[in-house]
Design an enzyme around this catalytic site. Structure first.
Site, mmCIF file in Angstrom:
data_model
loop_
_atom_site.group_PDB
_atom_site.id
_atom_site.type_symbol
_atom_site.label_atom_id
_atom_site.label_comp_id
_atom_site.label_asym_id
_atom_site.label_seq_id
_atom_site.Cartn_x
_atom_site.Cartn_y
_atom_site.Cartn_z
ATOM 1 N N GLY A 1 0.730 -1.259 0.000
ATOM 2 C CA GLY A 1 0.000 0.000 0.000
ATOM 3 C C GLY A 1 0.754 1.302 0.000
ATOM 4 O O GLY A 1 0.125 2.367 -0.092
ATOM 5 N N GLU B 1 3.633 -6.662 1.578
ATOM 6 C CA GLU B 1 3.367 -7.046 0.184
ATOM 7 C C GLU B 1 3.314 -5.828 -0.723
ATOM 8 O O GLU B 1 2.251 -5.453 -1.208
ATOM 9 C CB GLU B 1 2.012 -7.752 0.105
ATOM 10 C CG GLU B 1 1.901 -8.977 0.945
ATOM 11 C CD GLU B 1 0.445 -9.343 1.195
ATOM 12 O OE1 GLU B 1 -0.450 -8.497 1.040
ATOM 13 O OE2 GLU B 1 0.219 -10.492 1.549
ATOM 14 N N GLY C 1 3.358 -3.698 -3.986
ATOM 15 C CA GLY C 1 3.173 -3.895 -5.426
ATOM 16 C C GLY C 1 3.556 -2.608 -6.131
ATOM 17 O O GLY C 1 4.621 -2.468 -6.724
ATOM 18 N N TYR D 1 -10.606 5.836 -11.040
ATOM 19 C CA TYR D 1 -10.402 6.513 -9.751
ATOM 20 C C TYR D 1 -10.167 8.015 -9.863
ATOM 21 O O TYR D 1 -9.867 8.661 -8.856
ATOM 22 C CB TYR D 1 -9.174 5.930 -9.016
ATOM 23 C CG TYR D 1 -8.995 4.445 -9.129
ATOM 24 C CD1 TYR D 1 -9.923 3.562 -8.573
ATOM 25 C CD2 TYR D 1 -7.895 3.909 -9.779
ATOM 26 C CE1 TYR D 1 -9.748 2.196 -8.673
ATOM 27 C CE2 TYR D 1 -7.715 2.536 -9.882
ATOM 28 C CZ TYR D 1 -8.645 1.678 -9.331
ATOM 29 O OH TYR D 1 -8.468 0.338 -9.437
ATOM 30 N N CYS E 1 -14.718 4.599 -27.551
ATOM 31 C CA CYS E 1 -16.022 5.243 -27.744
ATOM 32 C C CYS E 1 -16.733 5.398 -26.417
ATOM 33 O O CYS E 1 -17.693 4.674 -26.116
ATOM 34 C CB CYS E 1 -16.846 4.430 -28.721
ATOM 35 S SG CYS E 1 -16.119 4.537 -30.336
ATOM 36 N N GLU E 2 -16.241 6.313 -25.629
ATOM 37 C CA GLU E 2 -16.796 6.519 -24.296
ATOM 38 C C GLU E 2 -16.250 7.840 -23.750
ATOM 39 O O GLU E 2 -15.026 8.043 -23.751
ATOM 40 C CB GLU E 2 -16.362 5.335 -23.416
ATOM 41 C CG GLU E 2 -16.774 5.443 -22.017
ATOM 42 C CD GLU E 2 -16.989 4.081 -21.343
ATOM 43 O OE1 GLU E 2 -17.170 3.068 -22.043
ATOM 44 O OE2 GLU E 2 -16.978 4.073 -20.119
ATOM 45 N N TYR F 1 -0.621 -1.402 -12.161
ATOM 46 C CA TYR F 1 -2.060 -1.382 -12.440
ATOM 47 C C TYR F 1 -2.389 -0.730 -13.792
ATOM 48 O O TYR F 1 -3.405 -0.051 -13.922
ATOM 49 C CB TYR F 1 -2.828 -0.718 -11.292
ATOM 50 C CG TYR F 1 -2.529 -1.374 -9.951
ATOM 51 C CD1 TYR F 1 -2.966 -2.666 -9.679
ATOM 52 C CD2 TYR F 1 -1.768 -0.723 -8.972
ATOM 53 C CE1 TYR F 1 -2.665 -3.281 -8.464
ATOM 54 C CE2 TYR F 1 -1.476 -1.338 -7.759
ATOM 55 C CZ TYR F 1 -1.934 -2.610 -7.516
ATOM 56 O OH TYR F 1 -1.643 -3.225 -6.324
HETATM 57 N N1 LLP Z 1 -1.699 -6.991 -0.667
HETATM 58 C C1 LLP Z 1 -3.008 -7.088 -0.847
HETATM 59 C C2 LLP Z 1 -3.786 -8.070 -0.108
HETATM 60 C C3 LLP Z 1 -3.645 -6.241 -1.770
HETATM 61 O O1 LLP Z 1 -4.961 -6.331 -1.951
HETATM 62 C C4 LLP Z 1 -2.886 -5.293 -2.507
HETATM 63 C C5 LLP Z 1 -3.514 -4.407 -3.472
HETATM 64 C C6 LLP Z 1 -1.497 -5.246 -2.279
HETATM 65 C C7 LLP Z 1 -0.941 -6.109 -1.349
HETATM 66 C C8 LLP Z 1 -0.592 -4.307 -3.017
HETATM 67 O O2 LLP Z 1 -0.870 -2.976 -2.787
HETATM 68 P P1 LLP Z 1 0.101 -1.859 -3.384
HETATM 69 O O3 LLP Z 1 1.426 -1.953 -2.680
HETATM 70 O O4 LLP Z 1 0.253 -2.129 -4.842
HETATM 71 O O5 LLP Z 1 -0.587 -0.593 -3.127
HETATM 72 N N2 LLP Z 1 -6.100 -1.054 -8.985
HETATM 73 C C9 LLP Z 1 -5.829 -0.109 -7.927
HETATM 74 C C10 LLP Z 1 -5.075 -0.725 -6.799
HETATM 75 C C11 LLP Z 1 -5.753 -1.922 -6.216
HETATM 76 C C12 LLP Z 1 -4.954 -2.508 -5.114
HETATM 77 C C13 LLP Z 1 -5.476 -3.846 -4.758
HETATM 78 N N3 LLP Z 1 -4.748 -4.483 -3.750
HETATM 79 C C14 LLP Z 1 -5.097 1.099 -8.498
HETATM 80 O O6 LLP Z 1 -4.839 1.110 -9.699
HETATM 81 O O7 LLP Z 1 -4.777 2.046 -7.792
#
Ligand code: LLP
Length: 434
Positions: free
Chosen positions: A249, A291, A293, A335, A362-363, A392
């Site tokens: 996160g 975790e 990402g 978002y 087309c949107e 993402y």
């Molecule tokens: N762990 C779990 C259980 C998660 O659900 C997520 C993200 C992460 C780790 C990784 O989070 P990060 O470090 O990437 O923030 N599509 C959205 C983000 C959805 C995140 C879903 N879960 C966007 O484009 O902002």
């Protein structure tokens, strides 16, 4: 520049990414194209690993949340960097297997794993299930019994914390779609239930409060709530929690006004909170996981487009259309996410023209970014760069309007580039039509 891997050519005209000329890359690979800076991805993995080892001990390993950007080469990089991974579907598991990733280092998330998913993951020796709810615990127990194995799991809990990010990516509140809330007593119930299962080894707990989080002490507060729960479970049931996973996160910089989070510092702050809480509650420090990402891959990515139509509606609005859109970059449509757009072949011109950068779908909601400042000369055949697009984007891309997905090009060493994912052809788009 919003990230250190973005710069400008010596003559001031062209945008460079990972030391390479983006205008040349657009010519070589065509547009739209996803660029990924392999060196930066590796660097981020190493920063996380070093921070984990420093603050949480030798064995602590960060898990890459592969949903942020998932394809075979990415898992190879994670394997080479000796990262763990978080996966959320059989498709991600399949991709990881194809990359030779050791699944014993994989944590399987999701709020609704089907029986088929559970069986597939066990078949391939998944390390851990992160069970979201009691039904999943029952389903895992049933499959583990059938196979005559003992399956490790973590339980996903909701600590009741609001991370103040976009509502759609906020997950730690009590009424969340994910996890079992501590506040309502359901977390305790599921723990007691899980401990009674013969074919499950409860390894600990997990929480993930949200994504793109900047707020100061969200992770620290979540850690304290989770550790209080760990202490309660010890006191009430004698359960010693081996592992605690605090999720992903951390926010990244999309625009100049976003702060820059220093990972080493952030992990250090979580470690201080964890150690203090464990001392206060009189419990052993569990093995800590996180975790990340987005914070590993987001600023390692960029999308390049070619500008087409420029539409000026006097007294109203200007539009700059590009040759992709919400199919390759859906985050504004979903978002209203902020981004930095740069006109890659005119970096020496003043940005004095306000326009909305829009896609070709087309949107009306197919917007990349509103009210962007670009050079007034912007027009057909210019190259437009969308920065911080490594997380993402590719993983959320679609074939809406039957657009083929762009290729993913890896950049490394300041002058090398290679295709990591081929761009789709029309035949690919038609592949499953019968
Ligand atoms: N762990 C779990 C259980 C998660 O659900 C997520 C993200 C992460 C780790 C990784 O989070 P990060 O470090 O990437 O923030 N599509 C959205 C983000 C959805 C995140 C879903 N879960 C966007 O484009 O902002």
């Amino acid at each position: 520049m919003i990230c250190e891997n973005i710069s400008i050519s010596k003559d001031g005209k062209h945008l460079l990414f990972a030391g390479q000329d983006t205008v040349e890359l657009a010519k070589k690979y065509g547009t739209p194209v996803y660029l990924l800076d392999e060196d930066r991805i590796r660097k981020k993995c190493r920063i996380y690993k070093a921070a984990f080892q420093k603050h949480f001990g030798e064995k602590a390993v960060p898990l890459y949340a592969s949903k942020a950007n998932c394809f075979k080469r990415m898992y190879e990089i994670m394997r080479e960097e000796e990262m763990g991974i978080d996966v959320v579907s059989s498709g991600e598991i399949y991709t990881a297997i194809q990359a030779g990733f050791d699944l014993s280092k994989a944590y399987f998330h999701s709020n609704n794993k089907t029986d088929k998913d559970i069986s597939y993951a066990m078949e391939h020796g998944i390390g851990y299930f992160v069970a979201d709810n009691v039904e999943e615990v029952i389903a895992v127990e049933k499959e583990a019994e059938r196979r005559g194995i003992k399956q490790k799991i973590l339980l996903r809990l909701t600590p009741g914390i609001d991370p103040h990010t976009y509502e759609a990516i906020s997950t730690g509140k009590v009424d969340s779609k994910f996890g079992s809330p501590i506040e309502t007593g359901q977390a305790e119930e599921i723990t007691v239930f899980t401990l009674k299962q013969a074919h499950i080894e409860l390894m600990g707990f997990h929480c993930h409060v949200g994504s793109q989080v900047f707020e100061e002490d969200v992770f620290e507060r979540a850690a304290v709530v989770m550790l209080k729960f760990v202490a309660d479970m010890k006191e009430k049931y004698g359960f010693i929690t081996p592992e605690l996973d605090l999720g992903g996160g951390y926010g990244v910089r999309y625009v100049e006004t976003d702060p820059y989070l220093d990972i080493e510092t952030k992990v250090g702050q979580v470690a201080v909170a964890v150690k203090q809480a464990c001392k206060e509650f009189g419990i052993e420090i569990p093995k800590i996981h996180m975790e990340p990402g987005r914070s590993i891959v987001a600023d390692a990515g960029m999308v390049l487009y070619t500008v087409g139509t420029v539409k000026k509606i006097p007294g109203y609005k200007n539009y700059v259309s590009i040759d992709g859109g919400m199919t390759d970059s859906p985050r504004y449509a979903l978002y209203k996410a902020d981004y930095t757009c740069l006109l890659a072949n005119k970096m020496d011109e003043a940005n004095d023209f306000k326009a909305s950068v829009v896609g070709r779908l087309c949107e009306s909601g197919d917007i990349i970014q509103e009210d962007v400042m670009l050079p007034a000369s912007v027009g057909r055949y210019d190259t437009l760069a969308l920065c911080t697009a490594g997380a993402y984007h590719y993983s959320m891309s679609s074939n809406y309007n039957r657009l083929p997905k762009p290729p993913v090009i890896m950049l490394k060493g300041g002058n090398e580039s290679y295709v990591a994912v081929k761009g789709e052809t029309f035949e690919d788009v038609l592949r499953n039509d019968v």
